[in-house]
Design a protein around this motif. Structure first.
Motif, PDB file in Angstrom:
ATOM      1  N   VAL A 149       0.533  -1.006   0.054  1.00 33.29           N
ATOM      2  CA  VAL A 149       0.347  -0.123  -0.195  1.00 33.29           C
ATOM      3  C   VAL A 149       0.992   0.931   0.102  1.00 33.29           C
ATOM      4  N   PRO A 150       0.945   2.128  -0.898  1.00 36.55           N
ATOM      5  CA  PRO A 150       1.778   3.598  -0.848  1.00 36.55           C
ATOM      6  C   PRO A 150       1.097   4.464  -0.290  1.00 36.55           C
ATOM      7  N   HIS A 157      -5.760   0.772   7.301  1.00 36.54           N
ATOM      8  CA  HIS A 157      -6.827   0.891   6.787  1.00 36.54           C
ATOM      9  C   HIS A 157      -7.325  -0.871   6.013  1.00 36.54           C
ATOM     10  N   THR A 158      -5.901  -1.522   5.674  1.00 39.39           N
ATOM     11  CA  THR A 158      -5.859  -2.914   5.622  1.00 39.39           C
ATOM     12  C   THR A 158      -6.046  -3.765   6.976  1.00 39.39           C
ATOM     13  N   ASN A 183      -8.343  -2.116  -5.272  1.00 38.79           N
ATOM     14  CA  ASN A 183      -8.097  -1.159  -5.304  1.00 38.79           C
ATOM     15  C   ASN A 183      -7.507  -1.005  -3.524  1.00 38.79           C
ATOM     16  N   THR A 184      -7.606  -1.718  -2.568  1.00 42.74           N
ATOM     17  CA  THR A 184      -7.255  -1.072  -1.261  1.00 42.74           C
ATOM     18  C   THR A 184      -6.461   0.411  -0.882  1.00 42.74           C
ATOM     19  N   ALA A 185      -5.597   0.614  -1.586  1.00 42.63           N
ATOM     20  CA  ALA A 185      -5.239   1.599  -1.514  1.00 42.63           C
ATOM     21  C   ALA A 185      -6.364   3.140  -1.953  1.00 42.63           C
ATOM     22  N   ASP A 191     -15.494   0.418   3.123  1.00 39.92           N
ATOM     23  CA  ASP A 191     -14.986  -0.427   2.087  1.00 39.92           C
ATOM     24  C   ASP A 191     -14.540  -1.595   1.686  1.00 39.92           C
ATOM     25  N   ILE A 192     -13.522  -1.901   2.241  1.00 34.03           N
ATOM     26  CA  ILE A 192     -13.124  -3.394   2.295  1.00 34.03           C
ATOM     27  C   ILE A 192     -13.510  -3.775   2.975  1.00 34.03           C
TER      28      ILE A 192
END
Length: 203
Positions: A149-150, A157-158, A183-185, A191-192
């Motif tokens: 995750v950049p 969040h993840t 697109n977890t980033a 939402d995830i």
């Protein structure tokens, strides 16, 4: 006794849905979230829980297995009965509830009628304690290792999403598999969780 009931929606009231299955109407106590998804005259399937206590014999039904799981989880907390559980599930989706537990945010629970500060804190404490400290740390660590995750802050969040899915009964492996392709980033934790639950429900 009953896994689910499926039939025509015959009646909808606050906290109640009557499902006509072959001429027999099953009165299912439910959340407003589920009621809001149903329409009279249309076919629906409700995942059920039969509540039996002394002279009480009531059927509860929910629009998906995740909400039913949350209901069972809530009534396992001391002092939380079916009515209180329905009140909470009427103001919080499964993903919102799981996230509130992981982040120890009891305030969202107090928005439900009849849920005070003390009982809300007890719910968060007891359900969070069902996951050991090691499990929570493992979920966070593996999420950080497994998903690149950049953006700053998205790793949290993840981590929250993985831990919340584990609270709902899924394994770390299932959570990671459900996140594939997302697109977890660019997503918030809620939402995830919501997208993962959709995927897991179809497996």
């Amino acid at each position: 006794m009953f896994y689910y009931v499926e039939g025509r929606v015959a009646l909808l009231e606050q906290g109640l849905a009557v499902i006509d299955c072959g001429g027999v109407g099953y009165a299912c106590h439910t959340s407003q979230n589920t009621v809001g998804k149903l329409k009279i005259g249309e076919t629906a399937r409700l995942y059920t829980y039969l509540y039996v206590r002394e002279d009480i014999f009531e059927l509860f039904g929910f629009g998906d297995a995740e909400e039913l799981g949350c209901f069972k989880m809530l009534i396992s907390v001391s002092g939380v009965g079916p009515k209180a559980a329905l009140a909470i599930l009427s103001i919080a989706t499964p993903s919102q509830l799981a996230l509130a537990i992981i982040t120890e945010d009891s305030k969202i629970l107090t928005q439900a009628p009849g849920i005070g500060k003390k009982i809300a804190q007890r719910i968060v404490l007891e359900l969070r304690d069902k996951m050991s400290k090691g499990q929570l740390e493992g979920a966070a660590g593996k999420a950080a290792e497994a998903i690149a995750v950049p953006q700053k802050g998205t790793v949290n969040h993840t981590q929250e999403a993985v831990a919340a899915l584990m609270v709902l009964g899924y394994s770390q492996a299932e959570a990671f598999l459900a996140m594939e392709g997302l697109n977890t980033a660019e997503m918030e934790a809620e939402d995830i969780i919501r997208q993962c639950l959709k995927k897991l429900a179809t497996q």
